[in-house]
Motif scaffolding. Structure first.
Motif, PDB file in Angstrom:
ATOM      1  N   MET A   1       0.838  -1.200   0.000  1.00 38.72           N
ATOM      2  CA  MET A   1       0.000   0.000   0.000  1.00 38.72           C
ATOM      3  C   MET A   1       0.875   1.253   0.000  1.00 38.72           C
ATOM      4  O   MET A   1       0.613   2.198  -0.747  1.00 38.72           O
ATOM      5  N   ASP A   2       1.909   1.251   0.815  1.00 39.17           N
ATOM      6  CA  ASP A   2       2.831   2.389   0.837  1.00 39.17           C
ATOM      7  C   ASP A   2       3.512   2.567  -0.510  1.00 39.17           C
ATOM      8  O   ASP A   2       3.625   3.690  -1.024  1.00 39.17           O
ATOM      9  N   ALA A   3       3.967   1.467  -1.098  1.00 40.37           N
ATOM     10  CA  ALA A   3       4.659   1.528  -2.386  1.00 40.37           C
ATOM     11  C   ALA A   3       3.735   2.057  -3.479  1.00 40.37           C
ATOM     12  O   ALA A   3       4.180   2.763  -4.391  1.00 40.37           O
ATOM     13  N   TRP A   4       2.457   1.709  -3.409  1.00 36.63           N
ATOM     14  CA  TRP A   4       1.494   2.157  -4.424  1.00 36.63           C
ATOM     15  C   TRP A   4       1.211   3.651  -4.311  1.00 36.63           C
ATOM     16  O   TRP A   4       0.911   4.305  -5.278  1.00 36.63           O
ATOM     17  N   GLY A   5       1.258   4.159  -3.065  1.00 36.33           N
ATOM     18  CA  GLY A   5       1.033   5.583  -2.877  1.00 36.33           C
ATOM     19  C   GLY A   5      -0.087   5.963  -1.924  1.00 36.33           C
ATOM     20  O   GLY A   5      -0.488   7.119  -1.868  1.00 36.33           O
ATOM     21  N   TYR A   6      -0.610   4.991  -1.153  1.00 37.83           N
ATOM     22  CA  TYR A   6      -1.567   5.363  -0.110  1.00 37.83           C
ATOM     23  C   TYR A   6      -0.846   6.346   0.809  1.00 37.83           C
ATOM     24  O   TYR A   6       0.333   6.163   1.105  1.00 37.83           O
ATOM     25  N   THR A   7      -1.532   7.376   1.262  1.00 43.17           N
ATOM     26  CA  THR A   7      -0.892   8.353   2.145  1.00 43.17           C
ATOM     27  C   THR A   7      -1.741   8.553   3.399  1.00 43.17           C
ATOM     28  O   THR A   7      -2.973   8.586   3.337  1.00 43.17           O
ATOM     29  N   TYR A   8      -1.056   8.676   4.512  1.00 39.23           N
ATOM     30  CA  TYR A   8      -1.704   8.888   5.803  1.00 39.23           C
ATOM     31  C   TYR A   8      -0.937   9.962   6.554  1.00 39.23           C
ATOM     32  O   TYR A   8       0.286  10.088   6.400  1.00 39.23           O
ATOM     33  N   ARG A   9      -1.621  10.681   7.407  1.00 42.54           N
ATOM     34  CA  ARG A   9      -0.973  11.787   8.112  1.00 42.54           C
ATOM     35  C   ARG A   9       0.154  11.342   9.030  1.00 42.54           C
ATOM     36  O   ARG A   9       1.022  12.127   9.353  1.00 42.54           O
ATOM     37  N   LEU A  10       0.163  10.089   9.454  1.00 40.93           N
ATOM     38  CA  LEU A  10       1.249   9.599  10.303  1.00 40.93           C
ATOM     39  C   LEU A  10       2.439   9.096   9.486  1.00 40.93           C
ATOM     40  O   LEU A  10       3.420   8.633  10.051  1.00 40.93           O
ATOM     41  N   GLY A  11       2.338   9.151   8.175  1.00 42.20           N
ATOM     42  CA  GLY A  11       3.484   8.856   7.328  1.00 42.20           C
ATOM     43  C   GLY A  11       3.534   7.484   6.690  1.00 42.20           C
ATOM     44  O   GLY A  11       4.241   7.291   5.720  1.00 42.20           O
ATOM     45  N   SER A  12       2.814   6.515   7.231  1.00 44.73           N
ATOM     46  CA  SER A  12       2.830   5.176   6.631  1.00 44.73           C
ATOM     47  C   SER A  12       1.518   4.472   6.938  1.00 44.73           C
ATOM     48  O   SER A  12       0.804   4.820   7.887  1.00 44.73           O
ATOM     49  N   THR A  13       1.242   3.460   6.126  1.00 38.74           N
ATOM     50  CA  THR A  13       0.042   2.660   6.349  1.00 38.74           C
ATOM     51  C   THR A  13       0.094   2.002   7.718  1.00 38.74           C
ATOM     52  O   THR A  13      -0.894   1.996   8.459  1.00 38.74           O
ATOM     53  N   ARG A  14       1.252   1.447   8.066  1.00 36.85           N
ATOM     54  CA  ARG A  14       1.375   0.747   9.353  1.00 36.85           C
ATOM     55  C   ARG A  14       1.120   1.698  10.525  1.00 36.85           C
ATOM     56  O   ARG A  14       0.402   1.344  11.469  1.00 36.85           O
ATOM     57  N   ALA A  15       1.707   2.882  10.481  1.00 32.75           N
ATOM     58  CA  ALA A  15       1.491   3.840  11.574  1.00 32.75           C
ATOM     59  C   ALA A  15       0.012   4.193  11.691  1.00 32.75           C
ATOM     60  O   ALA A  15      -0.534   4.246  12.799  1.00 32.75           O
ATOM     61  N   TRP A  16      -0.650   4.429  10.547  1.00 38.32           N
ATOM     62  CA  TRP A  16      -2.079   4.726  10.573  1.00 38.32           C
ATOM     63  C   TRP A  16      -2.854   3.552  11.165  1.00 38.32           C
ATOM     64  O   TRP A  16      -3.684   3.730  12.059  1.00 38.32           O
ATOM     65  N   PHE A  17      -2.591   2.343  10.667  1.00 38.46           N
ATOM     66  CA  PHE A  17      -3.330   1.157  11.098  1.00 38.46           C
ATOM     67  C   PHE A  17      -3.157   0.910  12.598  1.00 38.46           C
ATOM     68  O   PHE A  17      -4.115   0.583  13.298  1.00 38.46           O
ATOM     69  N   GLU A  18      -1.934   1.073  13.093  1.00 41.67           N
ATOM     70  CA  GLU A  18      -1.646   0.766  14.500  1.00 41.67           C
ATOM     71  C   GLU A  18      -2.009   1.895  15.463  1.00 41.67           C
ATOM     72  O   GLU A  18      -2.277   1.638  16.630  1.00 41.67           O
ATOM     73  N   GLN A  19      -2.014   3.159  14.969  1.00 39.42           N
ATOM     74  CA  GLN A  19      -2.157   4.286  15.890  1.00 39.42           C
ATOM     75  C   GLN A  19      -3.349   5.205  15.630  1.00 39.42           C
ATOM     76  O   GLN A  19      -3.698   6.009  16.495  1.00 39.42           O
ATOM     77  N   ASP A  20      -3.954   5.119  14.446  1.00 44.53           N
ATOM     78  CA  ASP A  20      -4.920   6.144  14.088  1.00 44.53           C
ATOM     79  C   ASP A  20      -6.174   5.608  13.394  1.00 44.53           C
ATOM     80  O   ASP A  20      -6.915   6.362  12.782  1.00 44.53           O
ATOM     81  N   ALA A  21      -6.412   4.329  13.465  1.00 44.23           N
ATOM     82  CA  ALA A  21      -7.546   3.742  12.745  1.00 44.23           C
ATOM     83  C   ALA A  21      -8.706   3.372  13.667  1.00 44.23           C
ATOM     84  O   ALA A  21      -9.538   2.542  13.314  1.00 44.23           O
ATOM     85  N   GLY A  22      -8.771   3.998  14.826  1.00 43.39           N
ATOM     86  CA  GLY A  22      -9.828   3.674  15.787  1.00 43.39           C
ATOM     87  C   GLY A  22     -11.230   3.873  15.251  1.00 43.39           C
ATOM     88  O   GLY A  22     -12.112   3.037  15.467  1.00 43.39           O
ATOM     89  N   ASP A  23     -11.448   4.970  14.525  1.00 41.51           N
ATOM     90  CA  ASP A  23     -12.784   5.211  13.973  1.00 41.51           C
ATOM     91  C   ASP A  23     -13.141   4.166  12.922  1.00 41.51           C
ATOM     92  O   ASP A  23     -14.284   3.710  12.849  1.00 41.51           O
ATOM     93  N   ALA A  24     -12.160   3.747  12.137  1.00 35.20           N
ATOM     94  CA  ALA A  24     -12.399   2.705  11.134  1.00 35.20           C
ATOM     95  C   ALA A  24     -12.719   1.370  11.809  1.00 35.20           C
ATOM     96  O   ALA A  24     -13.625   0.649  11.384  1.00 35.20           O
ATOM     97  N   ARG A  25     -11.979   1.047  12.879  1.00 36.36           N
ATOM     98  CA  ARG A  25     -12.242  -0.194  13.614  1.00 36.36           C
ATOM     99  C   ARG A  25     -13.637  -0.169  14.253  1.00 36.36           C
ATOM    100  O   ARG A  25     -14.349  -1.176  14.232  1.00 36.36           O
TER     101      ARG A  25
END
Length: 149
Positions: free
Chosen positions: A114-138
């Protein structure tokens, strides 16, 4: 990682659990319902279309767009699944979670792709978003009885 590297029956089985049909299109053929254009996956109603060169993250992303929608909205989808921010976030979260169910993929590979393709998140990476900022999505996924961890 591309669809050609998957055990295709495993992908078919995963998507069918959510009422979706996965269709493999011949290499070089147009992909119906592709929002981004080939080789990206396409969606029309409960159908997901891929080729061997379709990225796995694209297949999962488009499938998850359909999974997070209520059935009445899913039936109306052609190419563009949503313009809702929370549905987009839930889609991204769910695709990462479901990657663990595909042999040889897993969430770490999918997030790197996802990162290589170009997904962008304010925390800088897909993993950081998923682990730290995806509470509303969960929360969105949990409220709908979908996998959320």
């Amino acid at each position: 990682m591309r669809v050609a590297a998957l055990p295709f029956p495993a992908a078919v089985a995963l998507l069918s659990r959510y009422g979706l049909q996965l269709h493999r299109i011949d290499d070089g053929a147009a992909i119906p319902g592709s929002f981004w254009g080939e080789p990206e996956a396409g969606v029309i109603a409960h159908n997901v279309y891929v080729r061997g060169d379709t990225p796995v993250h694209s297949m999962l992303h488009e499938a998850c767009h359909l999974i997070v929608l209520p059935p009445e909205r899913r039936a109306q989808v052609h190419t563009d699944a949503t313009d809702s921010v929370i549905e987009e976030d839930a889609t991204c979260c769910l695709q990462i979670i479901l990657a663990d169910e595909l042999p040889g993929v897993g969430r770490m590979q999918l997030m790197a792709d996802m990162d290589a393709w170009g997904y962008t998140y304010r925390l800088g990476s897909t993993r950081a978003w998923f682990e730290q900022d995806a509470g509303d999505a969960r929360d969105f996924l949990k409220e709908r009885g979908l996998p959320h961890t």
